[in-house]
Enzyme design. Structure first.
Site, PDB file in Angstrom:
ATOM      1  N   SER A 256       0.860  -1.003  -0.168  1.00 22.29           N
ATOM      2  CA  SER A 256      -0.346   0.085   0.010  1.00 22.29           C
ATOM      3  C   SER A 256       0.756   1.213  -0.230  1.00 22.29           C
ATOM      4  CB  SER A 256      -0.759   0.237   0.925  1.00 22.29           C
ATOM      5  OG  SER A 256      -0.282  -0.058   2.200  1.00 22.29           O
ATOM      6  N   LYS A 257       0.307   2.057  -0.524  1.00 25.12           N
ATOM      7  CA  LYS A 257       0.305   3.418  -0.853  1.00 25.12           C
ATOM      8  C   LYS A 257       1.793   3.705   0.756  1.00 25.12           C
ATOM      9  CE  LYS A 257      -0.218   6.640  -3.958  1.00 25.12           C
ATOM     10  NZ  LYS A 257      -1.037   6.499  -4.778  1.00 25.12           N
ATOM     11  N   ARG A 258       0.883   4.424   2.376  1.00 27.72           N
ATOM     12  CA  ARG A 258       1.512   4.177   3.513  1.00 27.72           C
ATOM     13  C   ARG A 258       2.901   3.537   3.180  1.00 27.72           C
ATOM     14  NH1 ARG A 258      -0.519   8.988   5.037  1.00 27.72           N
ATOM     15  NH2 ARG A 258       1.582   9.089   4.331  1.00 27.72           N
ATOM     16  N   GLY A 260       5.543   2.906   1.273  1.00 23.59           N
ATOM     17  CA  GLY A 260       6.471   3.909   0.093  1.00 23.59           C
ATOM     18  C   GLY A 260       4.941   3.404  -1.186  1.00 23.59           C
TER      19      GLY A 260
END
Length: 486
Positions: A256-258, A260
RNA sequence: GGCGCAUUCGUCUAGCGGUUUAGGACACCGCCCUCUCAAGGCGGAGAUCACGGGUUCGAAUCCCGUAUGCGCUACCA
């Protein structure tokens, strides 16, 4: 098999960027097609108009092009089975939805979102084994349905899952997976806005586009029984399925984006080579029996095999990506590196300066083994582009001795006399000074490196001197003597 | 909660019943090379093969259970 040659597709929804998991799915599809003389199709799944993102399709296509995953058919290419964008195929989905309804395999549902939410909450409160639609609208009389339809009551079309035998999936990667029919929900096929859901659109398109192998992420495994039912109800041949393991964060949750970068574009923009990203992502869930790890695209095509894909999720480990980037970068011919460096130069603080190709080529040869990213040809050796602003204190402390200034002056005298000195000339001069003063070469080498580069690391000192050229070398030594000789 | 999938060094993985004191790669450490830093070479540390039962002469490999993780459980894909 439907066709002699396989046809596969990558079917992303345009969310704004290409997720690296999507990139890997696209890659596996591409490799599967290429290694089997098949066709690779790009299809845009834009049936959720609540999540439409500006320029998402264009961006997706650009990223795929950057990666080199060229498709045979797609929205911007001609092909026998278009259009390749689902929002342009609405009438097709309605045609089959209607057919399903006529055959009793689907039905209109007029339930409000409120009723569905209430139903779900009720089921949860009662701790029912599974939450499913209660087929409320299946019991509507024909005339009721006609009346509601005639008065334009909002409605959806639902799949009518009837009791029966277990649904079997023979997954190319996971083997046989079975589902009880009872756990399959009466999935919405056509939404109230007239757009199909993924489930219907995907089955209709895969069939019409003659897709033979559905290679997609594992998150689809659970809904595959619905798709199989749809194929059965429509009387169509079921394609082969291959559900790929997920890509994970370091903590093993779904990437997920959080935690990396997840967009392929991010990696591109951060200076990763397409070759490295593709190579890396290929290894996340696939390997060869000989443990080979460095692959060119040609080698990937040659070696890829769907039955060597793993079942378990893989953590996206950036350190290995970095290593592969360095490996691919080093493997490139100097001419290509030159072009890349010149590009990078334009984006750097040296954009206004100009250096000859010959000069840059010398830097490339000198730095080749010392960089992992193209930008490091600049960042790791600024002394090739400008005079050092300062001298590394730690190196001064370690290498600058009482006699350094004196030795430097003597070396300076020697090289001043040289004309167009070669690497060897510098070496000879240094040898002589060292000998004449009865000191080891290191006594000259380290201070020289320090004063011409400002740092204690880098290419061999004679390469350094030769690349910079006599004029710069002389100037830099002069300048350093005024600063360091106290 | 239900359903499904998965589980080998920190990470990516090899392994498909005996050739395994479980192999390789990244990262880490050391040595060599060496003017520095790299690259390269060599070596080291690191996995009771999630756990518990079976099956078998023999299991990381087959079966069952448990645990844990993850996915799905939407008129999102």
């Amino acid at each position: 098999m439907i066709n002699e040659y396989p046809r596969v597709r990558f079917a992303p929804s345009p969310t704004g960027y290409l997720h690296v998991g999507g990139l890997r799915t696209a890659l596996y599809n591409y490799l599967f097609a290429k290694s089997n003389d098949g066709k690779f199709v790009l299809r845009i799944e834009d049936t959720d108009r609540n999540r439409l993102v500006e320029n998402a399709v264009e961006n997706l296509i650009n990223t795929l092009k950057w990666a080199g995953l060229d498709y045979d058919e797609g929205p911007d290419k001609s092909g026998e089975y278009g259009p390749y964008t689902q929002s342009e195929r609405l009438d097709i989905y309605h045609k089959y939805a209607k057919q399903l309804i006529e055959n009793g395999k689907a039905y209109y549902c007029f339930c409000s979102p409120e009723r569905l939410t209430a139903l779900r909450e009720e089921q949860q409160r009662l701790k029912l084994p599974q939450a499913k639609y209660d087929k409320h609208c299946l019991n509507l009389s024909k005339s009721d349905v006609q009346a509601k339809l005639a008065s334009n009551e909002p409605h959806v079309v639902r799949l009518n899952v009837e009791p029966g035998e277990r649904v079997l999936i023979d997954d190319l990667i996971r083997g046989r997976v079975e589902f009880e029919r009872e756990v399959i929900d009466d999935q919405v096929l056509i939404k109230a806005d007239g757009y199909p859901t993924y489930h219907l659109a995907n089955v209709v398109d895969d069939h019409l586009m003659k897709i033979t192998h559905v290679i997609r992420g594992e998150e689809w495994l659970s809904s595959t029984p619905k798709h199989i039912l749809l194929y059965e109800y429509l009387g169509w041949e079921i394609p082969k399925f291959a559900h790929l393991p997920l890509l994970l964060n370091p903590d093993k949750s779904k990437l997920s984006k959080r935690q990396g970068d997840v967009a392929a574009e991010d990696y591109r923009d951060n200076g990763y080579l397409r070759e490295a990203l593709l190579n890396f992502v290929a290894l996340l869930g696939w390997s060869t029996s000989d443990n080979k790890e460095f692959f060119t695209m040609e080698e990937l095509i040659e070696n890829f095999s769907i039955d060597r894909v793993h079942k378990a999720g893989a953590v996206f480990n950036i350190e290995k990506l970095n290593w592969l980037n360095a490996e691919h970068l080093r493997a490139k011919p100097a001419s290509e590196l030159l072009a890349m460096l010149k590009d990078e130069m334009k984006k750097s603080k040296y954009a206004d300066k100009s250096f000859s190709d010959e000069y840059l080529l010398l830097i490339i040869e000198a730095m080749r083994e010392r960089v992992s990213f193209i930008k490091e040809y600049i960042d790791n050796c600024p002394y090739f582009y400008e005079e050092p602003h300062s001298y590394d204190e730690a190196v001064i402390a370690k290498r600058w001795k009482e006699d350094s200034a004196d030795l430097l002056r003597k070396f300076l005298e020697k090289i001043k006399a040289l004309e167009n000195p070669t690497k060897e000339d510098y070496e000879n001069s240094l040898d002589q000074v060292a000998q004449e003063n009865g000191v080891g070469k290191g006594r000259l080498i380290h201070p020289i490196r320090l004063v011409v580069s400002g740092v204690g690391i880098g290419p061999g000192v004679f390469d350094l001197l030769y690349i910079l050229g006599k004029e710069k070398v002389v100037n830099r030594i002069h300048k350093a003597l005024t600063v360091l000789d106290k």
